[in-house]
Design a protein around this motif. Sequence first.
Motif, mmCIF file in Angstrom:
data_model
loop_
_atom_site.group_PDB
_atom_site.id
_atom_site.type_symbol
_atom_site.label_atom_id
_atom_site.label_comp_id
_atom_site.label_asym_id
_atom_site.label_seq_id
_atom_site.Cartn_x
_atom_site.Cartn_y
_atom_site.Cartn_z
ATOM 1 N N ALA A 158 -13.971 5.185 6.783
ATOM 2 C CA ALA A 158 -13.179 6.018 5.873
ATOM 3 C C ALA A 158 -11.690 5.700 5.990
ATOM 4 N N LEU A 159 -11.201 5.463 7.210
ATOM 5 C CA LEU A 159 -9.795 5.080 7.393
ATOM 6 C C LEU A 159 -9.481 3.761 6.689
ATOM 7 N N GLN A 160 -10.377 2.781 6.818
ATOM 8 C CA GLN A 160 -10.140 1.503 6.168
ATOM 9 C C GLN A 160 -10.176 1.638 4.644
ATOM 10 N N LEU A 161 -11.047 2.492 4.135
ATOM 11 C CA LEU A 161 -11.078 2.739 2.691
ATOM 12 C C LEU A 161 -9.802 3.438 2.228
ATOM 13 N N GLU A 162 -9.335 4.388 3.024
ATOM 14 C CA GLU A 162 -8.058 5.042 2.706
ATOM 15 C C GLU A 162 -6.921 4.030 2.717
ATOM 16 N N ALA A 163 -6.995 3.054 3.616
ATOM 17 C CA ALA A 163 -5.966 2.023 3.690
ATOM 18 C C ALA A 163 -5.991 1.118 2.464
ATOM 19 N N ARG B 152 0.821 -1.224 0.000
ATOM 20 C CA ARG B 152 0.000 0.000 0.000
ATOM 21 C C ARG B 152 0.845 1.259 0.000
ATOM 22 N N PHE B 153 1.939 1.285 0.730
ATOM 23 C CA PHE B 153 2.732 2.514 0.860
ATOM 24 C C PHE B 153 4.163 2.277 0.399
ATOM 25 N N TYR B 154 4.561 3.018 -0.593
ATOM 26 C CA TYR B 154 5.935 2.952 -1.085
ATOM 27 C C TYR B 154 6.267 4.284 -1.748
ATOM 28 N N PHE B 155 7.527 4.523 -1.957
ATOM 29 C CA PHE B 155 7.963 5.715 -2.675
ATOM 30 C C PHE B 155 9.247 5.367 -3.414
ATOM 31 N N PHE B 156 9.687 6.269 -4.271
ATOM 32 C CA PHE B 156 10.871 6.014 -5.090
ATOM 33 C C PHE B 156 12.061 6.750 -4.505
ATOM 34 N N ASP B 157 13.037 5.971 -4.090
ATOM 35 C CA ASP B 157 14.282 6.487 -3.542
ATOM 36 C C ASP B 157 15.276 6.556 -4.690
ATOM 37 N N ALA C 152 -8.577 13.293 0.251
ATOM 38 C CA ALA C 152 -7.483 14.266 0.202
ATOM 39 C C ALA C 152 -6.138 13.574 0.388
ATOM 40 N N TYR C 153 -6.068 12.614 1.315
ATOM 41 C CA TYR C 153 -4.810 11.904 1.538
ATOM 42 C C TYR C 153 -4.508 10.917 0.407
ATOM 43 N N LEU C 154 -5.518 10.663 -0.444
ATOM 44 C CA LEU C 154 -5.289 9.882 -1.661
ATOM 45 C C LEU C 154 -5.021 10.792 -2.854
ATOM 46 N N ASP C 155 -4.832 12.102 -2.567
ATOM 47 C CA ASP C 155 -4.507 13.109 -3.581
ATOM 48 C C ASP C 155 -5.565 13.211 -4.677
ATOM 49 N N ARG C 156 -6.814 13.257 -4.287
ATOM 50 C CA ARG C 156 -7.911 13.403 -5.237
ATOM 51 C C ARG C 156 -8.543 14.780 -5.076
ATOM 52 N N ASN C 157 -8.701 15.478 -6.205
ATOM 53 C CA ASN C 157 -9.256 16.830 -6.122
ATOM 54 C C ASN C 157 -10.754 16.836 -5.836
ATOM 55 N N GLU C 158 -11.406 15.654 -5.886
ATOM 56 C CA GLU C 158 -12.811 15.591 -5.492
ATOM 57 C C GLU C 158 -12.999 15.913 -4.017
ATOM 58 N N ALA C 159 -11.912 15.920 -3.261
ATOM 59 C CA ALA C 159 -12.007 16.217 -1.830
ATOM 60 C C ALA C 159 -12.138 17.704 -1.549
ATOM 61 N N ILE C 160 -11.768 18.543 -2.488
ATOM 62 C CA ILE C 160 -11.611 19.971 -2.192
ATOM 63 C C ILE C 160 -12.927 20.644 -1.820
ATOM 64 N N GLU C 161 -13.938 20.523 -2.645
ATOM 65 C CA GLU C 161 -15.193 21.230 -2.386
ATOM 66 C C GLU C 161 -15.866 20.774 -1.091
ATOM 67 N N PRO C 162 -15.995 19.458 -0.828
ATOM 68 C CA PRO C 162 -16.597 19.080 0.464
ATOM 69 C C PRO C 162 -15.772 19.509 1.671
ATOM 70 N N ALA D 145 -10.500 2.107 -3.520
ATOM 71 C CA ALA D 145 -11.600 2.636 -2.720
ATOM 72 C C ALA D 145 -12.051 4.017 -3.169
ATOM 73 N N ILE D 146 -11.376 4.604 -4.142
ATOM 74 C CA ILE D 146 -11.694 5.980 -4.549
ATOM 75 C C ILE D 146 -13.143 6.126 -5.010
ATOM 76 N N PRO D 147 -13.682 5.254 -5.889
ATOM 77 C CA PRO D 147 -15.085 5.431 -6.297
ATOM 78 C C PRO D 147 -16.061 5.410 -5.127
ATOM 79 N N THR D 148 -15.818 4.559 -4.151
ATOM 80 C CA THR D 148 -16.694 4.500 -2.974
ATOM 81 C C THR D 148 -16.648 5.802 -2.198
#
Length: 574
Positions: free
Chosen positions: A308-313, A235-240, A342-352, A318-321
């Motif tokens: 919501a936390l479990q969906l974020e995980a 689930r969580f990784y980044f590029f070093d 927002a923590y999934l970096d989706r702009n659909e979070a901004i207005e709500p 989980a984005i469509p849900t």
Amino acid sequence: MSRFPTLLVCRAVLCFGMLLSGGCASWLNRGDQDESQRFEKLLKVPDPPDLIREAAIPHGLQEIRVDGVAVVNQLAGTGGPALPSSFRDRLLEEMKRNEVSEPNEYLERDDNALVQVRGLIRPGARRGDSIDLQILTPPKTEATNLHGGWLLDTRLRHQQVLNNSVRSSDVLAIGTGPVLTRGDFDGTDDVTLQVSGRILSGGLVQSDRKLGLVLRPKFQHVKMAKAIAEAINRRFYFFDGTTRRGIANAVEDDFIEIDVHPRYRQHEERLMEVVRAITVAPESSNTQARLVELAAKLRVPENAADAALQLEAIGEGAIPTLVEATSMPNPELRFYAAEALAYLDRNEAIEPLLAGIRAEPAFRSPSLSALLGLQHASAVSALQQLLDEDSLETRYGAMTVLRDRKDARASLGGENLKGQFRLYQIKSNGPPAVIVSLTRKPEVVLMGEVSPLELSSFFIGPAGLVVRRLKPGESAESIPGGGAARLRISRFRPGRPDAFAEVDATLAGLVRGIAEVGGGYGDAVATLRMAKEQGVLVDQLAFDPLPKSRRKYYRDEDGSGEEDESDEDDVKAL
């Protein structure tokens, strides 16, 4: 009598023979069986839990307090000798360790003061991060005022009492900087406020703080630790550089080390909540059924935050849900879904999130935190909209988020005044206000169209500052027959050259003039407070009017929410 030992020997030999023939073998076999059972128990891998939080608890989420003893110098005769005490002894040891010449004589001067220094290192802090410092004066001191003082380099350590003695860690932070006394912004007659204060971002963290998961005894096994680490890294990784790297590393059979994912920097507590909501088993055909189950829980207020936390995980799946949930009528449910998006970096979070900030005080702090790291340009324009709100904490909260975003701070402008502090003039349609920061950043913010200064002649500020309104034609820069009003700011200090500055007769001009004559942030803060008390400053003066974290959301009986109006703009103001 002589036959008795011989009889004992015979009986011992007979018993030994019987053991060898049967009894001893069975006893040895039982020992082997016990060892074998214990060995098998160690080799057996525990059944995996559904969620990581069932098997592990977080480690490293507590703040670490660090302490030190140091000297504040550059005082205008308001310091004093450090009287004999354990604090003086500690400081003398530190000064000798750093080869300070004649330390006892140094501590007797009236331009120096011995102080205690304290700070808190947050979870997940990295080397080079800054922290605020608290300045306390020991009981045995003759210092009367720390205004204008400078904290000399001090080494801060974590201290614990073990076996009736104080044990200190290695140096965890180093502190230095100008002191902002409590008297500068409080203004009461309590003299103790003059010898205590803070240094904004005055501490520098010296080593990284690691986060981790500790496995519960039932799940302590090397294969279980590895399975949990692999689930987190899916689930969580980044590029070093060019290498993909997960954030989890199973270093022991009972401990998993966690690096902070870049998206969750400054949000380490949420990262650990999301990590512990990850399922251990890989994605399968059950994932869709789980999404349906969580979507149903998301519609129940009592379960919505955890759903919501479990969906974020779960992540992208989980984005469509979550997007669908942002259109629900209940404001609480919309907020939880938007925060996760927002923590999934989706702009659909901004207005709500914007709607939640405007309508509900309890949602302001977490919503602004979520918008801080949302990597969309539209988040910047949304935050700029909040600068026109009536709520002062909403406006200043949005301003601080814009200031901390690399893609937005330039839009705020801001002036660096002699390296002492920053001055911002923010356009806003909300009620005008003057804001003074008491945490992190030394800054004065003029929000909206602030009123002219109500100064007919002069007023006396702190530390030898005198502000006088110039008469028409008196200013060297005035235009014959008219021109803008001007102020002359003077500063008189014993043993130092007098300083003068001529500035516009505006609030911004006043603040600039204080810096021009060598004044620091404490001088600016104290001057603004005194100007407000004397009626020279007309508009509201607010100290750190930031949204409070962990406000309680009051839910109606039918599950819908109601605003907590009692917390609205609960800020220190004059």
